[in-house]
Design a protein around this motif. Structure first.
Motif, PDB file in Angstrom:
ATOM      1  N   MET A 158       0.829  -1.203   0.000  1.00 33.55           N
ATOM      2  CA  MET A 158       0.000   0.000   0.000  1.00 33.55           C
ATOM      3  C   MET A 158       0.865   1.256   0.000  1.00 33.55           C
ATOM      4  N   ARG A 159       1.955   1.178   0.730  1.00 35.15           N
ATOM      5  CA  ARG A 159       2.813   2.347   0.809  1.00 35.15           C
ATOM      6  C   ARG A 159       3.412   2.689  -0.549  1.00 35.15           C
ATOM      7  N   ARG A 160       3.823   1.603  -1.265  1.00 42.94           N
ATOM      8  CA  ARG A 160       4.387   1.838  -2.600  1.00 42.94           C
ATOM      9  C   ARG A 160       3.363   2.468  -3.519  1.00 42.94           C
ATOM     10  N   PHE A 161       2.110   2.035  -3.421  1.00 40.81           N
ATOM     11  CA  PHE A 161       1.057   2.582  -4.273  1.00 40.81           C
ATOM     12  C   PHE A 161       0.842   4.064  -3.987  1.00 40.81           C
ATOM     13  N   CYS A 162       0.826   4.444  -2.736  1.00 43.49           N
ATOM     14  CA  CYS A 162       0.589   5.855  -2.371  1.00 43.49           C
ATOM     15  C   CYS A 162       1.736   6.741  -2.825  1.00 43.49           C
ATOM     16  N   MET A 163       2.943   6.244  -2.767  1.00 46.67           N
ATOM     17  CA  MET A 163       4.086   7.062  -3.178  1.00 46.67           C
ATOM     18  C   MET A 163       4.138   7.229  -4.681  1.00 46.67           C
ATOM     19  N   ALA A 164       3.511   6.335  -5.440  1.00 48.03           N
ATOM     20  CA  ALA A 164       3.579   6.407  -6.905  1.00 48.03           C
ATOM     21  C   ALA A 164       2.506   7.281  -7.513  1.00 48.03           C
ATOM     22  N   ARG A 165       1.547   7.778  -6.705  1.00 49.76           N
ATOM     23  CA  ARG A 165       0.427   8.516  -7.278  1.00 49.76           C
ATOM     24  C   ARG A 165       0.752   9.918  -7.785  1.00 49.76           C
ATOM     25  N   PRO A 166       1.642  10.714  -7.138  1.00 47.19           N
ATOM     26  CA  PRO A 166       1.817  12.104  -7.570  1.00 47.19           C
ATOM     27  C   PRO A 166       2.218  12.265  -9.030  1.00 47.19           C
ATOM     28  N   ALA A 167       3.093  11.396  -9.566  1.00 53.30           N
ATOM     29  CA  ALA A 167       3.532  11.572 -10.959  1.00 53.30           C
ATOM     30  C   ALA A 167       2.374  11.449 -11.937  1.00 53.30           C
ATOM     31  N   PRO A 168       1.508  10.375 -11.863  1.00 49.45           N
ATOM     32  CA  PRO A 168       0.365  10.318 -12.771  1.00 49.45           C
ATOM     33  C   PRO A 168      -0.588  11.482 -12.609  1.00 49.45           C
ATOM     34  N   VAL A 169      -0.780  11.918 -11.342  1.00 46.03           N
ATOM     35  CA  VAL A 169      -1.682  13.056 -11.124  1.00 46.03           C
ATOM     36  C   VAL A 169      -1.143  14.298 -11.815  1.00 46.03           C
ATOM     37  N   LYS A 170       0.168  14.548 -11.694  1.00 47.02           N
ATOM     38  CA  LYS A 170       0.751  15.730 -12.330  1.00 47.02           C
ATOM     39  C   LYS A 170       0.683  15.626 -13.847  1.00 47.02           C
ATOM     40  N   GLU A 171       0.949  14.411 -14.390  1.00 50.89           N
ATOM     41  CA  GLU A 171       0.856  14.228 -15.840  1.00 50.89           C
ATOM     42  C   GLU A 171      -0.565  14.469 -16.329  1.00 50.89           C
ATOM     43  N   ALA A 172      -1.566  14.021 -15.550  1.00 52.97           N
ATOM     44  CA  ALA A 172      -2.956  14.258 -15.940  1.00 52.97           C
ATOM     45  C   ALA A 172      -3.276  15.742 -15.942  1.00 52.97           C
ATOM     46  N   ALA A 173      -2.737  16.473 -14.947  1.00 51.77           N
ATOM     47  CA  ALA A 173      -2.972  17.918 -14.902  1.00 51.77           C
ATOM     48  C   ALA A 173      -2.345  18.616 -16.100  1.00 51.77           C
ATOM     49  N   LEU A 174      -1.130  18.166 -16.492  1.00 56.23           N
ATOM     50  CA  LEU A 174      -0.481  18.763 -17.662  1.00 56.23           C
ATOM     51  C   LEU A 174      -1.327  18.562 -18.908  1.00 56.23           C
ATOM     52  N   ARG A 175      -1.908  17.362 -19.065  1.00 59.32           N
ATOM     53  CA  ARG A 175      -2.722  17.091 -20.246  1.00 59.32           C
ATOM     54  C   ARG A 175      -4.004  17.922 -20.224  1.00 59.32           C
ATOM     55  N   ALA A 176      -4.620  18.057 -19.046  1.00 56.35           N
ATOM     56  CA  ALA A 176      -5.871  18.788 -18.951  1.00 56.35           C
ATOM     57  C   ALA A 176      -5.694  20.253 -19.307  1.00 56.35           C
ATOM     58  N   ASN A 177      -4.545  20.809 -18.989  1.00 55.03           N
ATOM     59  CA  ASN A 177      -4.309  22.234 -19.219  1.00 55.03           C
ATOM     60  C   ASN A 177      -3.617  22.503 -20.548  1.00 55.03           C
ATOM     61  N   ARG A 178      -3.477  21.497 -21.382  1.00 55.09           N
ATOM     62  CA  ARG A 178      -2.657  21.651 -22.584  1.00 55.09           C
ATOM     63  C   ARG A 178      -3.203  22.714 -23.516  1.00 55.09           C
ATOM     64  N   THR A 179      -4.510  22.783 -23.703  1.00 59.67           N
ATOM     65  CA  THR A 179      -5.087  23.782 -24.599  1.00 59.67           C
ATOM     66  C   THR A 179      -4.771  25.194 -24.117  1.00 59.67           C
ATOM     67  N   ILE A 180      -4.883  25.391 -22.806  1.00 58.48           N
ATOM     68  CA  ILE A 180      -4.576  26.715 -22.237  1.00 58.48           C
ATOM     69  C   ILE A 180      -3.094  27.034 -22.419  1.00 58.48           C
ATOM     70  N   VAL A 181      -2.246  26.049 -22.181  1.00 54.64           N
ATOM     71  CA  VAL A 181      -0.800  26.256 -22.331  1.00 54.64           C
ATOM     72  C   VAL A 181      -0.456  26.621 -23.772  1.00 54.64           C
ATOM     73  N   VAL A 182      -1.023  25.887 -24.730  1.00 53.46           N
ATOM     74  CA  VAL A 182      -0.735  26.157 -26.141  1.00 53.46           C
ATOM     75  C   VAL A 182      -1.238  27.541 -26.534  1.00 53.46           C
ATOM     76  N   ALA A 183      -2.432  27.917 -26.066  1.00 54.57           N
ATOM     77  CA  ALA A 183      -2.968  29.240 -26.396  1.00 54.57           C
ATOM     78  C   ALA A 183      -2.097  30.347 -25.818  1.00 54.57           C
ATOM     79  N   ALA A 184      -1.667  30.178 -24.565  1.00 53.55           N
ATOM     80  CA  ALA A 184      -0.834  31.204 -23.929  1.00 53.55           C
ATOM     81  C   ALA A 184       0.533  31.290 -24.591  1.00 53.55           C
ATOM     82  N   LEU A 185       1.145  30.125 -24.828  1.00 49.86           N
ATOM     83  CA  LEU A 185       2.474  30.136 -25.436  1.00 49.86           C
ATOM     84  C   LEU A 185       2.407  30.617 -26.875  1.00 49.86           C
ATOM     85  N   GLY A 186       1.355  30.253 -27.607  1.00 47.96           N
ATOM     86  CA  GLY A 186       1.190  30.764 -28.964  1.00 47.96           C
ATOM     87  C   GLY A 186       1.052  32.276 -28.985  1.00 47.96           C
ATOM     88  N   THR A 187       0.322  32.822 -28.000  1.00 47.52           N
ATOM     89  CA  THR A 187       0.164  34.285 -27.917  1.00 47.52           C
ATOM     90  C   THR A 187       1.476  34.968 -27.585  1.00 47.52           C
TER      91      THR A 187
END
Length: 411
Positions: free
Chosen positions: A1-30
């Motif tokens: 269980m401990r190993r599972f809990c320690m492995a969660r932050p990376a997928p969560v951060k990757e999911a956040a990066l994907r969710a915000n991708r449209t905003i990131v592209v729009a801002a960086l394009g501007t």
């Protein structure tokens, strides 16, 4: 269980990066649009009035500008490595501060020394803040999935000249060229800098050495000689881009077009770039980027063939073909190294690949202009030959088979 809990932050951060991708592209394009408009596209409108006010020949102004472009060859590999290690958020944010400082210095310049210092700063700012740095930033964030994001920012920033040239002309007409430079400095500080700092996410931590080696083992090895082949492709196509960006209208007039017709044809280049990028984003995205790069290299020779067959009636087709090819080559600069080598070391690799291309861009306006003076419209045979050689070079890429990966030992 401990190993599972320690492995969660990376997928969560990757999911956040994907969710915000449209905003990131729009801002960086501007922010990319504003950076290009206030630096690379500035001399086309303000070069002559600045040179006249400082008592310098226009040729001297553009010589200083060409020298500033060489900064990208000098500092590009170092900045690419920096983005590989730490991500591009801080680099892109700092680029807007450096561009603003260079623009302020340009607005306050009183002679050749001030002009040189200003363009030295602008050259460093362009190296830190234009496409190569933006592509490396997106690759550091999204890895193999960065291709669509790279295309997205080029779609937005493809309108940099459409925005920048009229805006600079209006600023100069209403306020004067010094005030125009200071306005663009303010735009970098108050609009582009906050966009890069507040919207771009921090890069995820680099993978652990063990997992990185496993990932590399599963990837197909790049083709033998891929680096020199890509360097040749980007160098030759960059020469063509630099030559025609500087002399397109003059070349069209040499080919028999009137001044008005040449200007109208020239306005088709920008829309052709955007349409070609949309084509790449839609129909070509399922294919390997090498196919887009091959098609892009052929478009300019095809346009030249139409011009040769139709004479002045073919200038619109020539301009559209050149613009479309240039638009797709810009995307290939970002996506082709990613597809062939993968995201590891992407920033450094693209920085190294950009060195011969930057040298070619700096030399092209002078050399092509000299050839245009000597042989007239037949100067296009040089650019056609270079693009055809670039097209041929990509057929030398021979993929290697994927290495066998030993099964992981069970726990």
């Amino acid at each position: 269980m401990r190993r599972f809990c320690m492995a969660r932050p990376a997928p969560v951060k990757e999911a956040a990066l994907r969710a915000n991708r449209t905003i990131v592209v729009a801002a960086l394009g501007t922010s990319q649009t504003l950076a290009w408009a206030s630096s690379y596209y500035l001399p086309a409108v303000l070069g002559a009035p600045i040179a006249a006010r400082l008592g310098l020949p226009t040729s001297v102004f553009f010589a200083v500008f060409s020298a500033a472009l060489l900064m990208q060859a000098v500092f590009g590999p170092y900045l690419g490595r920096l983005i590989d290690r730490h991500g591009g958020r801080a680099v892109l944010t700092a680029s807007n501060a450096v561009l603003a400082a260079g623009l302020a210095m340009l607005g306050l310049a009183q002679g050749i020394v001030g002009l040189i210092v200003a363009w030295a700063l602008l050259g460093i700012g362009m190296t830190m803040g234009l496409y190569d740095a933006a592509f490396a930033t997106l690759t550091r964030l999204y890895g193999h999935e960065a291709r669509a994001s790279i295309t997205g920012i080029t779609l937005i920033a493809g309108f940099a000249s459409t925005l920048g040239w009229p805006a600079s002309a209006w600023f100069e007409h209403v306020f004067g060229w010094r005030e125009a430079c200071l306005i663009w400095a303010g735009v970098n500080l108050l609009v582009a800098l906050p966009l890069n700092w507040l919207v771009l996410p921090s890069a995820p931590p680099p993978p652990a050495a063990a997992s990185e080696k496993k990932a590399e083992a599963r990837e197909v090895a790049p083709p033998r000689g891929a680096m020199p082949i890509l360097a040749f492709y980007f160098c030759t196509t960059a020469f063509v881009t630099g030559a025609l960006q500087a002399h397109l209208l003059r070349f069209l007039e040499t080919a028999g077009a009137s001044e008005a017709a040449a200007i109208i044809a020239g306005t088709l280049v920008g829309p052709a770039q955007v349409v070609a990028r949309l084509f790449e984003f839609g129909l070509m995205r399922a294919l390997h980027p090498v196919w887009s790069a091959r098609i892009a290299a052929l478009l300019h020779p095809l346009g030249a063939a139409v011009l040769g067959a139709l004479g002045p009636s073919g200038i619109a087709a020539f301009a559209i073909a050149y613009g479309a090819g240039n638009g797709m080559i810009t995307i290939a600069r970002g996506t082709l190294p990613l597809a062939i080598f993968g995201p590891a070391g992407y920033g450094l690799r693209t920085g190294l690949l950009s060195v011969p291309a930057r040298l070619a861009v700096a030399a092209a306006p002078f050399l092509f202009g000299l050839l245009l003076d000597r042989v007239g419209v037949f100067a296009v045979l040089l650019t056609v030959g270079l693009n055809l050689s670039a097209f041929a070079s990509l057929w030398l890429l021979r993929p290697r088979p994927a290495p066998a990966v030993a099964p992981a030992a069970s726990d």
